[in-house]
Design a protein around this motif. Structure first.
Motif, PDB file in Angstrom:
ATOM      1  N   PRO A 207       0.822  -1.129   0.040  1.00  0.00           N
ATOM      2  CA  PRO A 207      -0.109   0.166   0.122  1.00  0.00           C
ATOM      3  C   PRO A 207       0.869   1.307  -0.093  1.00  0.00           C
ATOM      4  O   PRO A 207       0.644   2.337  -0.554  1.00  0.00           O
ATOM      5  CB  PRO A 207      -0.735  -0.208   1.295  1.00  0.00           C
ATOM      6  N   LEU A 208       2.027   1.063   0.559  1.00  0.00           N
ATOM      7  CA  LEU A 208       2.775   2.386   0.804  1.00  0.00           C
ATOM      8  C   LEU A 208       3.456   2.631  -0.752  1.00  0.00           C
ATOM      9  O   LEU A 208       3.505   4.009  -1.092  1.00  0.00           O
ATOM     10  CB  LEU A 208       4.087   1.995   1.628  1.00  0.00           C
ATOM     11  N   PHE A 209       3.886   1.737  -1.458  1.00  0.00           N
ATOM     12  CA  PHE A 209       4.310   2.006  -2.819  1.00  0.00           C
ATOM     13  C   PHE A 209       3.142   2.649  -3.471  1.00  0.00           C
ATOM     14  O   PHE A 209       3.294   3.412  -4.411  1.00  0.00           O
ATOM     15  CB  PHE A 209       4.871   0.626  -3.407  1.00  0.00           C
ATOM     16  N   VAL A 210       2.144   1.856  -3.564  1.00  0.00           N
ATOM     17  CA  VAL A 210       0.954   2.246  -4.441  1.00  0.00           C
ATOM     18  C   VAL A 210       0.565   3.792  -4.175  1.00  0.00           C
ATOM     19  O   VAL A 210       0.704   4.640  -5.169  1.00  0.00           O
ATOM     20  CB  VAL A 210      -0.293   1.390  -3.940  1.00  0.00           C
ATOM     21  N   SER A 211       0.699   4.164  -2.808  1.00  0.00           N
ATOM     22  CA  SER A 211      -0.031   5.487  -2.763  1.00  0.00           C
ATOM     23  C   SER A 211       1.467   6.596  -2.917  1.00  0.00           C
ATOM     24  O   SER A 211       0.906   7.538  -3.266  1.00  0.00           O
ATOM     25  CB  SER A 211      -0.388   5.691  -1.192  1.00  0.00           C
ATOM     26  N   SER A 212       2.505   6.084  -2.903  1.00  0.00           N
ATOM     27  CA  SER A 212       3.754   6.783  -3.076  1.00  0.00           C
ATOM     28  C   SER A 212       3.679   7.021  -4.644  1.00  0.00           C
ATOM     29  O   SER A 212       3.707   8.333  -5.002  1.00  0.00           O
ATOM     30  CB  SER A 212       4.948   6.262  -2.789  1.00  0.00           C
ATOM     31  N   PHE A 213       3.464   6.182  -5.222  1.00  0.00           N
ATOM     32  CA  PHE A 213       3.377   6.404  -6.959  1.00  0.00           C
ATOM     33  C   PHE A 213       2.398   7.405  -7.302  1.00  0.00           C
ATOM     34  O   PHE A 213       2.163   8.303  -8.051  1.00  0.00           O
ATOM     35  CB  PHE A 213       3.235   5.151  -7.500  1.00  0.00           C
ATOM     36  N   ARG A 214       0.972   7.293  -6.833  1.00  0.00           N
ATOM     37  CA  ARG A 214      -0.195   7.871  -6.728  1.00  0.00           C
ATOM     38  C   ARG A 214       0.220   9.297  -6.274  1.00  0.00           C
ATOM     39  O   ARG A 214      -0.084  10.386  -7.329  1.00  0.00           O
ATOM     40  CB  ARG A 214      -1.429   7.250  -6.078  1.00  0.00           C
ATOM     41  N   ARG A 215       1.057   9.449  -5.378  1.00  0.00           N
ATOM     42  CA  ARG A 215       1.220  10.911  -4.880  1.00  0.00           C
ATOM     43  C   ARG A 215       2.061  11.650  -5.864  1.00  0.00           C
ATOM     44  O   ARG A 215       1.846  12.769  -6.078  1.00  0.00           O
ATOM     45  CB  ARG A 215       1.543  10.824  -3.560  1.00  0.00           C
ATOM     46  N   ALA A 216       2.862  10.956  -6.439  1.00  0.00           N
ATOM     47  CA  ALA A 216       4.075  11.528  -7.080  1.00  0.00           C
ATOM     48  C   ALA A 216       3.636  11.814  -8.239  1.00  0.00           C
ATOM     49  O   ALA A 216       3.821  12.945  -8.834  1.00  0.00           O
ATOM     50  CB  ALA A 216       5.242  10.667  -7.465  1.00  0.00           C
ATOM     51  N   ASP A 217       2.550  11.262  -8.730  1.00  0.00           N
ATOM     52  CA  ASP A 217       1.821  11.492 -10.100  1.00  0.00           C
ATOM     53  C   ASP A 217       0.959  12.642 -10.006  1.00  0.00           C
ATOM     54  O   ASP A 217       1.099  13.578 -10.596  1.00  0.00           O
ATOM     55  CB  ASP A 217       1.043  10.455 -10.422  1.00  0.00           C
ATOM     56  N   GLU A 218       0.367  12.757  -8.708  1.00  0.00           N
ATOM     57  CA  GLU A 218      -0.440  13.962  -8.704  1.00  0.00           C
ATOM     58  C   GLU A 218       0.275  15.108  -8.400  1.00  0.00           C
ATOM     59  O   GLU A 218      -0.156  16.300  -8.980  1.00  0.00           O
ATOM     60  CB  GLU A 218      -1.500  13.605  -7.350  1.00  0.00           C
ATOM     61  N   LEU A 219       1.487  15.175  -7.928  1.00  0.00           N
ATOM     62  CA  LEU A 219       2.102  16.250  -7.314  1.00  0.00           C
ATOM     63  C   LEU A 219       2.677  16.729  -8.962  1.00  0.00           C
ATOM     64  O   LEU A 219       2.774  18.203  -9.137  1.00  0.00           O
ATOM     65  CB  LEU A 219       3.519  15.947  -6.491  1.00  0.00           C
ATOM     66  N   ALA A 220       3.317  15.921  -9.749  1.00  0.00           N
ATOM     67  CA  ALA A 220       3.918  16.030 -11.122  1.00  0.00           C
ATOM     68  C   ALA A 220       2.768  17.114 -11.902  1.00  0.00           C
ATOM     69  O   ALA A 220       2.901  18.120 -12.331  1.00  0.00           O
ATOM     70  CB  ALA A 220       4.353  14.989 -11.754  1.00  0.00           C
TER      71      ALA A 220
ATOM     72  N   GLU B 100      -9.708   1.903   2.062  1.00  0.00           N
ATOM     73  CA  GLU B 100      -9.079   1.103   0.427  1.00  0.00           C
ATOM     74  C   GLU B 100      -7.718   1.254   0.554  1.00  0.00           C
ATOM     75  O   GLU B 100      -7.162   0.457  -0.280  1.00  0.00           O
ATOM     76  CB  GLU B 100      -9.945   1.933  -0.443  1.00  0.00           C
ATOM     77  N   TYR B 101      -7.072   1.951   1.402  1.00  0.00           N
ATOM     78  CA  TYR B 101      -5.474   2.320   1.129  1.00  0.00           C
ATOM     79  C   TYR B 101      -4.673   0.994   1.623  1.00  0.00           C
ATOM     80  O   TYR B 101      -3.543   1.052   1.607  1.00  0.00           O
ATOM     81  CB  TYR B 101      -5.036   3.577   1.435  1.00  0.00           C
ATOM     82  N   GLN B 102      -5.487   0.217   2.408  1.00  0.00           N
ATOM     83  CA  GLN B 102      -4.856  -0.757   3.332  1.00  0.00           C
ATOM     84  C   GLN B 102      -4.707  -2.130   2.253  1.00  0.00           C
ATOM     85  O   GLN B 102      -4.172  -3.210   2.728  1.00  0.00           O
ATOM     86  CB  GLN B 102      -5.581  -1.223   4.648  1.00  0.00           C
ATOM     87  N   LEU B 103      -5.503  -2.149   1.233  1.00  0.00           N
ATOM     88  CA  LEU B 103      -5.600  -3.277   0.379  1.00  0.00           C
ATOM     89  C   LEU B 103      -4.449  -3.530  -0.112  1.00  0.00           C
ATOM     90  O   LEU B 103      -3.395  -2.665  -0.553  1.00  0.00           O
ATOM     91  CB  LEU B 103      -6.570  -3.170  -0.580  1.00  0.00           C
ATOM     92  N   PHE B 104      -3.743  -4.875  -0.153  1.00  0.00           N
ATOM     93  CA  PHE B 104      -2.314  -5.149  -0.757  1.00  0.00           C
ATOM     94  C   PHE B 104      -2.388  -6.564  -1.385  1.00  0.00           C
ATOM     95  O   PHE B 104      -1.279  -6.844  -2.121  1.00  0.00           O
ATOM     96  CB  PHE B 104      -1.441  -5.236   0.434  1.00  0.00           C
ATOM     97  N   GLU B 105      -3.412  -7.479  -1.553  1.00  0.00           N
ATOM     98  CA  GLU B 105      -3.086  -8.614  -1.984  1.00  0.00           C
ATOM     99  C   GLU B 105      -3.311  -8.794  -3.388  1.00  0.00           C
ATOM    100  O   GLU B 105      -3.749  -7.893  -3.996  1.00  0.00           O
ATOM    101  CB  GLU B 105      -4.060  -9.726  -1.065  1.00  0.00           C
ATOM    102  N   GLU B 106      -3.053  -9.761  -4.129  1.00  0.00           N
ATOM    103  CA  GLU B 106      -3.113  -9.789  -5.406  1.00  0.00           C
ATOM    104  C   GLU B 106      -4.778  -9.846  -5.875  1.00  0.00           C
ATOM    105  O   GLU B 106      -5.238  -9.395  -6.881  1.00  0.00           O
ATOM    106  CB  GLU B 106      -2.442 -11.135  -5.689  1.00  0.00           C
ATOM    107  N   THR B 107      -5.421 -10.711  -4.840  1.00  0.00           N
ATOM    108  CA  THR B 107      -6.937 -10.759  -5.293  1.00  0.00           C
ATOM    109  C   THR B 107      -7.536 -10.207  -3.913  1.00  0.00           C
ATOM    110  O   THR B 107      -7.245 -10.551  -3.041  1.00  0.00           O
ATOM    111  CB  THR B 107      -7.476 -12.278  -5.637  1.00  0.00           C
TER     112      THR B 107
END
Ligand SMILES: Nc1ncnc2c1ncn2[C@@H]1O[C@H](COP(=O)(O)OP(=O)(O)O)[C@@H](O)[C@H]1O
Ligand SMILES: [Mg+2]
Lengths: 267, 293
Positions: A207-220, B100-107
């Motif tokens: 989740p941390l990676f996902v939100s970091s990428f999203r945030r970087a994108d929004e910031l750009a 929703e930001y806590q979801l992490f699995e493949e499915t």
């Protein structure tokens, strides 16, 4: 908690030290580092200690706060001190057992190492505690701007650095939140073997990676919307200006740091 | 007053919390909070942003430790045995804000299974619970094979809720579950939560800053202000104190406001109501009284 990490954190305030130009502070910290490494005599160190802790007092930083910043490095400090204490060869033998011995030189060297590291950390944290990350990168950019003539991307580097600094607290907060959320689902980060613990980090890292990428994108996108296009033709909201206080600061530094070095040379 | 009062399922005693103790950022977020929750209740915790709602609920399952005070689950201090804390978290399900930001699995299925798997359940039981949780949040079983990252915002949030429901907690604590959803999504989420309470008998604590939402679903309201419980009671009781609420910078539901305004203009309408349906009744009753027809 993660949030309680203090080394390199800024404490907002409005003391004399907070208002000094960041360029002055950066240069003076470098001068202090040089002085700490040039000096080794006790007399010189007394002068340096008075100087650094005097500045801490002026900045109204609590001593407890500054010393807490030492905590993460305590092990390293003690380790080097112990090594020096036992492994320094010398003439004035005080105690010996097999290959290890304590000599007068060893005690002196260990004391010097501890003093040097403590003052080094206290002095540099004085800079980061009283200078906001934005000011710090502004100051660095200005100091390094002559290098732009050599086509080094100083502005871009400074911008990246301030963005990274800006997002550290956000990231820490987010990590805290995600950890709590997974704990609420029964995650266990503190037990089991190494492999088990590493696996337990996946629910945080994804989740941390996902939100970091999203945030970087929004910031750009947000920066482009406001027509950011790098250094060319960019003016500043906060103009850095050297003033009388900076002059006083430099004079005090010359007196103390210079004094310490003179003492070192004379004795 | 007679008859044995059963022990509350959850009780908070003299709870205070201070963040970042001993730093310049020290902040008192909770100040001597007391509350008790009985089995089967539906409680709404209301308050401005920063009033300490999220801090309070993170104590209920031991994610935050009280600076002073106690949290009792079935009469037992949850912090007494740290080793038991994890077990307690399975019984007091907590859904964070923007879960929703806590979801992490493949499915989706695997993500919902995370809680039950941490409980150490058998595979067959986990599968059963995953499909049950999907039903409970009104998602089709087929979604279990999808990646959580390709779902819509509202769907993701339901998956996160399902992830908590799959642990089959006795109490469900929800932190602003409708924040950031569109009106239709909010409606659906409310239906869902109400069903969890009515049909599945779950005790629910719902954090919200919307008076309307709180009034519609809860049987008891707890109004927080600056880290303290400011008002508590049934919706009618709480909204009866419109002036106190407004002084605290909070508002009563829109319909109640309208009725209060009508009353201020001399129309003798009963203002103790907080949903549109009730307001219609009161207005009709008022018309009858005034016009005599
Ligand atoms: N992790 C934290 N560290 C420091 N202060 C916090 C933290 N979380 C919340 N606070 C502070 O505590 C107070 C209560 O916050 P919170 O419980 O999140 O309120 P609410 O959920 O009602 O908006 C706020 O003033 C907030 O700034
Ligand atoms: Mg909150």
């Amino acid at each position: 908690m993660l949030r309680d990490i203090t080394l390199g954190q800024f404490f907002p305030g409005n003391t004399w030290m907070h208002r000094i130009d960041p360029r002055t502070k950066i240069v003076l910290v470098m001068a202090m580092i040089v002085a700490l490494f040039v000096c080794s005599h006790a007399a010189a160190y007394v002068v340096l200690t008075v100087y650094i802790f005097g500045l801490i007092a002026i900045s109204k930083l609590s001593l407890r706060m500054v010393l807490r910043g030492l905590k993460p490095l305590l092990v390293i400090i003690l380790f080097t001190a112990v090594l020096n204490l036992f492994l320094t060869p010398g003439d004035m033998l005080l105690w010996r057992a097999g290959p290890v011995s304590i000599t007068m030189e060893g005690i002196q060297k260990a004391a010097l190492i501890v003093a040097r590291l403590v003052l080094l950390i206290a002095g540099t944290s004085l800079l980061t505690y009283t200078t906001s990350p934005i000011q710090l990168t502004d100051g660095l950019e200005r100091l390094l701007s002559p290098l732009k003539k050599l086509h080094l991307p100083i502005h871009e580097l400074a911008m990246m650095m301030s963005l990274a600094l800006r997002f550290i607290p956000t990231l820490v907060e987010e990590t805290d939140k995600i950890m709590s959320a997974q704990r609420a689902r029964g995650a266990d980060f503190d037990s089991g073997n190494l492999l088990h613990r590493a696996k337990a980090l996946i629910p945080i890292l994804v989740p941390l990676f996902v939100s970091s990428f999203r945030r970087a994108d929004e910031l750009a996108t947000a920066m482009e919307c406001r027509l950011y296009r790098g250094d060319i033709g960019r003016t500043r909201m906060r103009q850095l200006q050297l003033g009388r206080d900076d002059a006083i600061c430099v004079i005090v530094a010359i007196l103390f740091l210079g004094g310490a070095i003179v003492l070192q040379i004379l004795t | 007053m007679n008859g044995q009062k059963q022990t509350p399922i959850l009780e908070v005693r003299g709870l205070s919390h201070v963040y970042s103790v001993g730093t310049p950022f020290e902040q008192k977020a909770l100040d001597d909070v007391n509350l008790s929750v009985d089995k089967g209740e539906f409680i709404a915790i209301i308050g401005h942003t920063g009033s300490g709602k999220s801090t309070l609920i993170q104590h209920l399952n031991g994610l935050l430790r009280p600076t002073t005070g106690q949290v009792l689950f079935h009469g037992q201090d949850i912090f007494q045995k740290t080793s038991q804390l994890r077990k307690i978290r399975f019984q007091i399900g907590l859904l964070f804000q923007y879960p929703e930001y806590q979801l992490f699995e493949e499915t989706v299925g695997q993500d919902i299974a995370y809680g039950p798997a941490n409980m150490g359940l058998h595979n067959s039981e986990i599968t059963r619970r995953v499909s049950d949780a999907l039903d409970a949040v009104g998602l089709p079983q087929s979604i279990a094979e999808k990646s959580p990252f390709e779902l819509s915002g509202g769907q993701k949030r339901r998956v996160a809720l399902a992830g908590v429901l799959a642990m089959q907690p006795e109490i469900l604590v929800l932190d602003e579950p409708t924040a950031g959803l569109d009106p239709a999504g909010r409606e659906e989420m409310f239906e869902l939560i109400r069903d969890l309470h009515d049909k599945r008998d779950t005790t629910i604590l719902l954090v919200t800053h919307s008076m309307e939402d709180a009034a519609r679903v809860a049987s008891r309201l707890i109004v927080m202000r600056e880290g303290q419980i400011f008002l508590t009671g049934a919706p009618a009781q709480v909204f009866g104190q419109a002036e106190a609420l407004e002084r605290a910078g909070l508002t009563v539901p829109q319909v109640t406001k309208i009725l209060l305004a009508l009353r201020a203009r001399g129309i003798p309408v009963d203002t103790r109501c907080y949903t549109v349906e009730q307001a219609v009744q009161k207005l009709l009753a008022c018309r009858e009284e005034v016009l005599g027809c």
